[in-house]
Structure formats: structure tokens, C-alpha cells
Enzyme design. Structure first.
Site, PDB file in Angstrom:
ATOM      1  N   ASP A   1       0.615  -1.141  -0.102  1.00  0.00           N
ATOM      2  CA  ASP A   1      -0.015  -0.197   0.380  1.00  0.00           C
ATOM      3  C   ASP A   1       0.691   1.353  -0.322  1.00  0.00           C
ATOM      4  O   ASP A   1       2.316   0.848   0.656  1.00  0.00           O
ATOM      5  CB  ASP A   1      -0.951  -0.604   0.953  1.00  0.00           C
ATOM      6  CG  ASP A   1      -1.416   1.250   1.588  1.00  0.00           C
ATOM      7  OD1 ASP A   1      -2.289   1.569  -0.005  1.00  0.00           O
ATOM      8  OD2 ASP A   1      -1.604   1.488   2.335  1.00  0.00           O
TER       9      ASP A   1
ATOM     10  N   ASP B   1      -7.659  -1.761   4.141  1.00  0.00           N
ATOM     11  CA  ASP B   1      -6.903  -3.046   2.966  1.00  0.00           C
ATOM     12  C   ASP B   1      -7.126  -4.341   4.724  1.00  0.00           C
ATOM     13  O   ASP B   1      -6.024  -4.970   3.895  1.00  0.00           O
ATOM     14  CB  ASP B   1      -4.613  -2.261   4.227  1.00  0.00           C
ATOM     15  CG  ASP B   1      -4.505  -1.405   3.591  1.00  0.00           C
ATOM     16  OD1 ASP B   1      -4.661  -1.342   2.322  1.00  0.00           O
ATOM     17  OD2 ASP B   1      -3.986  -0.420   3.704  1.00  0.00           O
TER      18      ASP B   1
END
Length: 806
Positions: free
Chosen positions: A513, A706
């Protein structure tokens, strides 16, 4: 000989009758307590415990009224602060220490029994430390009911206390040393009598003195057989009652066979069949090997215990601060939220808190792996277990007991060590079958030697039984995993799932990420430039004053960067989507988009990141200062990316941010695979496609969005500063967001699997070589016991190489 108690194994007193109905058969108990406990276990449908345990239970005793009352006191929230953490409005999780755990079956029994209580949400017990984690719903039951349920099946549960746990370990160690000391003393004395017999020629020692030496050897060997070898007998007896063969079964058969065969030879005056020296020697070697092994295994798990013991017993509480600085020393367990504490140089932080007064450096090495002290000032947070290394600090307590970050770390370590990875389960299963095969091989060996050389048949069989004990095989995997988990904790990487290390060593792709992972995840002032009469610092102070009433991320970035007093501003007005205007320093100022301030757009100055947001400050359509606000790349990110690429891993950037900043970051880091504007579902689909192509994926993230992909990846790493949901979904957690620890974790994972394979190969190779040598008669019983002890020590010693050495 009296019958043994079905529950605890102690002799059943004459004329007592406490029957237990176990699988349609009546079994005897020694007392009403054991009868009640055993019947409770059987009635609860947990009678498999008696089939799989390797040690007898403790003799059950009725619970005194005082103990019952003490258990009920633990329902008070004030007493629960030090060992209970609140997880939601009605959910609690307690850290308990169990007494009476002797084998894996005890762990299984307690977990199953407590799990069946109405209101218990989960229970996990760490066999290595005997520490239990129990989660329950307070609307359905209280903690005292859980403690009483554990006591009802013959065990004791207490709030976890590191000093009490240490006392139990010392007691066990003392017992082991006593047995070892008796065996060693006996071995030395018996060898003094055996050496003249071996060295003298036939007839050189008169018969009456020769048999006197043999009888003296018998007397000195008795304490070894009756006392020192008792742990082997207990484990074997439980195995036989459960109709199974455990790892101590061949050892017990070897000891008793050798002893009684020597006794028979002594009584019948068979000179060449007396080997009391071998009995005492291999019991001593076995006990010595297991004692050293227990020390080594304790060392592999000492990371968790060291963390538990970090907290001090007492704290200095300030009463009436800041008006008064009177100090009172109080137990750390009695601290409350909002207490003001004085932490002197060299002292350990007793709780998590915020510094209210003082500047110092704090040593967080045992928590983060960072060897250098970290500067701390008023407003900074400090964590329990860190050490104040420079000047006195006054902190305000904001987390105590099981809510501290240290307690969370210990919970994760317990959870990771309680889960057995696939390799460990396979090794345990193989070891169980191996014992059965070994017993069959021993019988075949005895029959073969009885036909070939009856005088040596017994001793060759004893050597076969002793030399091939599968202890090394069972230790190969858990010893290495425990050592590696402790090393990772020292680095600042927590293992939250048992499979994490095994999977981490096999990854092919790493998916990052962006925000909060490769970058800091917060807006910062990256660059500034002044053009007019104001200096750069003065322009920043004016911009911060204009933004002082805003909670916008850009406003917070300007305020955080400013170091000068804020000038007075008035007539402040907001133009939505454009910026602010205000009067200050005798002028009318504007702050915001360059076209709003200067009437025209501006390109980013050379060297400024194109992904940053440009903020202009000016008056009369003249720009006097420019500020670049953006998310800053972590300084270690380029080195981490380069190190992973050198390992041959394929790296991916997967972000929900806009295309320009994602593309710029990918180009800067030389990442060939990057995707912007990714939703949580997009991230999940992206990782799923990689897995469908046969890739092993490591996902690294920090946000709520996430969490699904962290759970979906083969192995995941959550940033410690990320959201609670992300941390709960991660297999590994980076405590202090130090991304630079990732290459070290990958290297340690590969090294761990390499050492596990070494251990398994060694254990298999040892048995393949040792067993034929023993069957052929080339190994004596005492040499067999030495080989078995050495093989286990070699496996554990090899695992200790994974422990970080400072």
C-alpha cells in the site's frame, strides 16, 4: 502392590472405594477429590484427555472456602486492571497462569472445558509458558466462574504474575537437579566398583569380593531406578493406560529391562550379565541431556518472558501536581488513568503515558529493536517497559495493565506460539508412529540375537530402545520457530500467526500500500520558499496563524512545521475550495491556491515533488511565499525496495490515491507494477489474480481499507501505527512502523526454514545411522543414551543460532 489412582496415579489406600466410570469400565480413585474431578471430565465428554495425556494429574483437593471467596474477589474491575483488558463494552480478555499443566493433553483438556462454558468466546493456552488467554462476555458469566471451572477439573488458575511463574520454574528446575544429582553420584560410585571388575583377569579377584562389589552396585543403583528415573515411569504408565506408545516408553523399557536382568544375573551368579553401571550411567546421561535441553528450550522462549518482566513493581505517583510535587511510592498494579508519575533517570516506565514536563531520551530497544535512545519532549507518548535514560520526566498515565502496548505485544506472541505450523504437526505425527515401529524393531532384534548370541540379546535390545528415542524429531521445528519468533520480537516485528514464518520464507511477490506504508501517511511541509519582505520562517508563522482554527490536514501540517509565535490575525474569511483571507501585519493577506492568491497558476519549482500540493501566501495579487504540502516518503523506503528487488522478489504498488502521486512514486522507486485509485475490492481482486498465477504474496498495509486484502494474502504485514482492524488482519505486525526491518525479517524467515530442515534431516539421519549400529551390537547401552541425549541437544543448539546476539 496397591492399585494406582486412575486420575493422579498415586496408590489407592486399602479399603477405600471411590469408583470412576470410564468408557463402561469402573476405575479406582484414591480419594473423593480425584473421583469428583475425573467424573467431571468424563461427564463433560472430555474423556479423551485420559487417552492422550503423558503425565498423571495432580491429586485433587477440595477447594477451601477462602479460595472460593478469593476467586469471587477477582470479579471486581479494580483488581482486574493489571491482567484483564477490555475488548468492547461487554467483552473482557484475561491473562492467566495455570498450575498443574504437565503435558499437551492438559492444555487440550483445559481449553475444551473452558470453551464449553456459556459466555466464553475463546481460550488459548501456551504450553511453553503455561499462560492462558481467555475472552468472555460479562453479560453471561464472571471471571470467578471461569476460575472455578478450571479448579473443578484439578488445575489452578491465577492472574498472571511473572514472579510466581518464575518460582514454579525454579521448583521444577530444583526437582530436576535433585534427580540428576542422585543419578550422577550413583553413577560415579557404581563405576568405581565396575572398573576393577572389567580390568581384572579371571580369578584375580576372589569370588566373595567380586560378588560383594556387585551387591554394592545394586544398592547404589536402586536410588537411580526408584527415584531418578521416576519421570520416565510416570509418562510411560499414562501411555500404557491409554493404549499408546509415547517417547518415554522405550526408555522405561530399557531401564527396567537392564536393571531386572542384572538383578536376575546377580541372584543366579551369572558373572557376565550384570550391568548396573550401564543402568545408572544412561539414566544420568538421559536426565542430564533433558536438563540441558530444558534450559536451551527456555532460552528460545525467553523473549516473551523478558517482555513480561519489563514492568517495574512500583511507581512514583505525584499527588497534587503541578501545585505540589509530593511523591508517593505505590504498586504499579494500583495505577489509574490520569495519574501523574515521576520517572527518574534509569527507571522503567510503569505504564503508557504522555510527557507533561521534562525532556529526556528513552531507551525502547527491548520493544522496538532500536539500539539508540529516542528523544522525548512534552506532548510525546512513552510506552510501558521503555527506560528513561537521561533526565527526570513527569508523565500522565493514559493506558494501564492489559491496555498497554507492551501487554498487546505479549498477547500477540502468545497467540503466535500457541499455533502449530504444518511442519510441526507433521513431525509430531511422525514421531508418534516412529515409537510404535521402534518397539517392533526392538522385539525383532531380541529374537534375532536370541538365536545368534543369547548372552548379548538383552543388552543389544536395550541399546536399540534407548538410542532411537524421537525427541530430536519432535524438537526440530518448535525449537527453531520459538527462537526465531523471539528474535523477530527484538527487531520490532511481532508474529501474530503460527504459519507466518513458514509462509514468509516462500513468498515471490510483495504488494505495498502507499499511504502510511511507503510514506508516513500524514501531510507534512515538504518545501517552502519566500520571495518578498518576509523571511521563510515569518511567512510560515503567518500562514500557520491564518490556519490555526482549522482541522484540515494542510492546516495541521503548517502548524506542526512552525516554530515562531503566531502573529495576530483578524477579519478571517474562508473562500470554499480556494483558500483564506485575513488582515495581519497591517495588510490584507490571502492563503491558498496560487491562482486564488496571485491570479495565475504556477508550476512546481525545480526539485519539488509534483505530487505535492502547492499553497501560496501573498497580498495585492503578489505571491510572497510558496509551501509544498504532501505525504513524505519514509527515508528507509528506497533501501527496502532495493533490498527486496535484489532478493529476486516482484514488487507491486497498490494504492487508492490519485494517478499522479502514485505514478511519481512508482517511477522514483523503479516499481514496474503500480495501480492507482484501487478500491478495497480492487486490491482483493489484484492479489487473488496473483495467487491464481501461482504466486506467494506478502501484502503490507495499514488502513481499514487494507484489512480484506491483508487477510486474503498468503502472509501479511500490518504497520503498527495503522488501524486496529488492519493490525487484527495481519500475520506480522511492525511495531514502530520501521519498514527497514522487513529485509531482516525475510532473511530470518529463510534462515529459520533452513535450520528446521537441517534439524529434521539430522534427526532422520541420526536414526538411520544409529539404529543399524545398535541392532548390529556395536553400541553399548550407556553409549546409546549418550547418543540420544546428544542428538536432542544438537537440535536445540542449532535452533539457538536464530537468537539475536548483541
Amino acid at each position: 502392590m496397591n492399585e494406582s489412582c486412575f486420575h493422579c496415579g498415586l496408590p489407592v489406600p486399602p479399603d477405600s472405594h471411590y469408583p470412576i466410570v470410564y468408557r463402561q469400565r469402573e476405575q479406582a480413585a484414591c480419594c473423593a477429590g480425584c473421583q469428583a474431578v475425573a467424573q467431571t471430565i468424563v461427564d463433560a465428554g472430555l474423556d479423551d484427555y485420559y487417552q492422550h495425556r503423558t503425565e498423571g494429574g495432580r491429586q485433587a483437593e477440595p477447594l477451601p472456602l477462602e479460595l472460593l471467596q478469593q476467586m469471587q474477589l477477582y470479579d471486581a474491575e479494580s483488581l482486574q486492571q493489571s491482567f484483564v483488558v477490555q475488548d468492547g463494552e461487554h467483552v473482557r480478555e484475561a491473562a492467566l497462569m495455570l498450575e498443574g499443566i504437565t503435558c499437551a493433553a492438559c492444555v487440550w483438556l483445559n481449553e475444551q472445558h473452558v470453551r464449553r462454558l456459556s459466555g466464553v468466546l475463546s481460550v488459548d493456552i501456551n504450553y511453553a509458558t503455561h499462560r492462558a488467554r481467555v475472552r468472555w462476555d460479562t453479560r453471561q458469566l464472571q471471571l470467578s466462574a471461569i476460575l472455578e471451572a478450571i479448579a473443578a477439573i484439578g488445575y489452578r488458575a491465577h492472574p498472571y504474575d511473572a514472579s510466581r511463574q518464575e518460582a514454579l520454574h525454579l521448583k521444577e528446575r530444583k526437582q530436576a537437579l535433585n534427580r540428576l544429582w542422585v543419578a550422577g553420584l550413583s553413577m560415579m560410585q557404581v563405576m568405581m566398583y565396575a572398573v576393577p571388575v572389567y580390568m581384572a583377569h579371571d580369578g584375580e579377584i576372589e569370588k566373595q569380593y567380586l560378588w560383594m562389589l556387585h551387591w554394592a552396585s545394586l544398592v547404589l543403583t536402586l536410588p537411580v531406578v526408584v527415584y531418578s528415573a521416576l519421570p520416565f515411569y510416570r509418562a510411560t504408565w499414562r501411555d500404557l493406560k491409554a493404549r499408546r506408545a509415547g517417547m518415554d516408553t522405550p526408555v522405561t523399557i530399557g531401564i527396567l529391562t537392564a536393571f531386572f536382568a542384572s538383578l536376575w544375573a546377580l541372584i543366579h551368579h551369572v558373572e557376565h550379565g550384570i550391568y548396573f553401571d550401564s543402568v545408572s550411567m544412561f539414566v544420568f546421561l538421559l536426565l542430564g541431556g533433558r536438563y540441558l535441553e530444558s534450559i536451551a528450550r527456555r532460552k528460545t522462549g525467553e523473549a516473551t518472558e523478558r517482555l513480561v518482566k519489563l514492568l517495574p513493581a512500583f511507581a512514583h505517583r505525584l499527588t497534587g501536581w503541578p501545585a505540589s510535587r509530593e511523591v508517593a511510592e505505590v504498586p504499579a498494579a494500583n495505577l489509574a488513568l490520569g495519574d501523574m508519575l515521576l520517572v527518574k533517570p534509569g527507571e522503567t516506565m510503569p505504564a503508557d503515558g504522555v510527557i507533561r514536563d521534562g525532556h529526556s531520551s528513552v531507551d525502547e530497544s527491548l520493544l522496538s529493536g532500536e539500539s539508540l535512545p529516542v528523544p522525548r519532549a512534552p506532548g510525546d507518548e512513552v510506552v510501558a517497559g521503555s527506560v528513561n535514560s537521561a533526565s527526570p520526566l513527569i508523565i500522565e498515565v493514559n493506558r494501564i495493565g492489559q491496555s498497554t502496548r507492551l501487554a498487546g505485544i505479549v498477547r500477540l506472541l502468545d497467540q503466535a506460539l500457541a499455533e502449530k505450523p504444518r511442519l510441526s504437526l507433521l513431525a509430531d505425527r511422525f514421531a508418534g508412529h516412529f515409537v510404535s515401529v521402534l518397539l517392533l524393531v526392538a522385539v525383532a532384534t531380541f529374537i534375532g540375537w536370541q538365536w545368534h548370541d543369547p548372552a548379548r540379546a538383552l543388552w543389544v535390545t536395550v541399546a536399540v530402545l534407548v538410542i532411537s528415542c524421537p525427541c530430536a524429531l519432535s524438537l526440530a521445528t518448535p525449537a527453531a520457530l520459538t527462537a526465531a519468533t523471539g528474535h523477530l520480537a527484538q527487531l520490532g516485528v511481532l508474529t501474530a500467526r503460527g504459519h507466518a514464518l513458514e509462509t514468509l520464507s516462500k513468498i515471490t511477490d510483495v504488494v505495498f500500500d502507499k499511504t502510511g506504508t511507503l510514506t508516513f501517511g500524514r501531510m507534512q511541509l515538504l518545501h517552502s520558499q519566500a520571495f518578498g519582505t518576509l523571511s521563510g520562517a515569518e511567512a510560515l508563522a503567518l500562514a500557520a496563524a491564518m490556519e490555526s482554527g482549522s482541522e484540515h490536514p494542510i492546516a495541521r501540517a503548517l502548524l506542526a512545521a512552525n516554530q515562531l509565535p503566531l502573529p495576530a490575525v483578524s477579519a478571517l474569511s474562508n473562500v470554499p475550495g480556494q483558500g483564506l483571507s485575513a488582515s495581519a501585519l497591517g495588510r490584507q493577506w490571502r492563503l491558498g491556491r496560487p491562482e486564488f492568491v496571485g491570479g495565475h497558476t504556477l508550476a512546481h519549482p525545480a526539485g519539488w515533488p509534483p505530487s505535492a500540493t502547492l499553497i501560496a501566501l501573498g497580498h495585492d495579487e503578489q505571491i510572497v511565499a510558496l509551501f509544498a504540502i504532501g505525504d513524505q516518503l519514509r527515508p528507509e523506503t528506497p533501501a527496502v525496495v532495493s533490498a527486496l528487488q535484489q532478493r529476486g522478489l516482484t514488487l507491486h504498488l497498490l494504492s487508492g490515491d490519485a494517478e499522479p502521486p502514485v505514478r511519481h512514486l512508482a517511477e522514483h522507486l523503479n516499481l514496474a507494477h503500480a495501480r492507482a485509485g484501487a478500491t478495497p475490492q480492487d486490491k482483493l481482486d489484484y492479489v487473488s489474480r496473483l495467487q491464481q498465477d501461482g504466486k506467494r504474496v506478502l501484502m503490507i498495509g495499514d488502513g481499514v481499507n487494507d484489512a480484506p486484502v491483508l487477510a486474503r494474502a498468503d502472509v501479511s504485514l500490518a504497520m503498527g501505527g495503522g488501524t486496529d482492524v488492519a493490525r487484527a488482519s495481519g500475520d506480522l505486525i511492525l511495531i514502530h512502523d520501521e519498514l527497514g526491518k522487513l529485509p531482516q525479517a525475510l532473511a530470518l524467515a529463510k534462515r529459520t526454514m533452513h535450520i528446521i530442515r537441517q534439524n529434521l534431516w539430522w534427526a532422520a539421519l541420526y536414526n538411520l545411522l544409529a539404529l543399524p549400529l545398535a541392532i548390529s551390537g556395536m553400541v553399548t547401552p550407556w553409549l546409546a543414551s549418550l547418543g540420544m541425549a546428544a542428538s536432542s541437544l544438537l537440535v536445540v543448539g542449532n535452533a539457538l543460532r536464530l537468537i539475536k546476539r548483541k
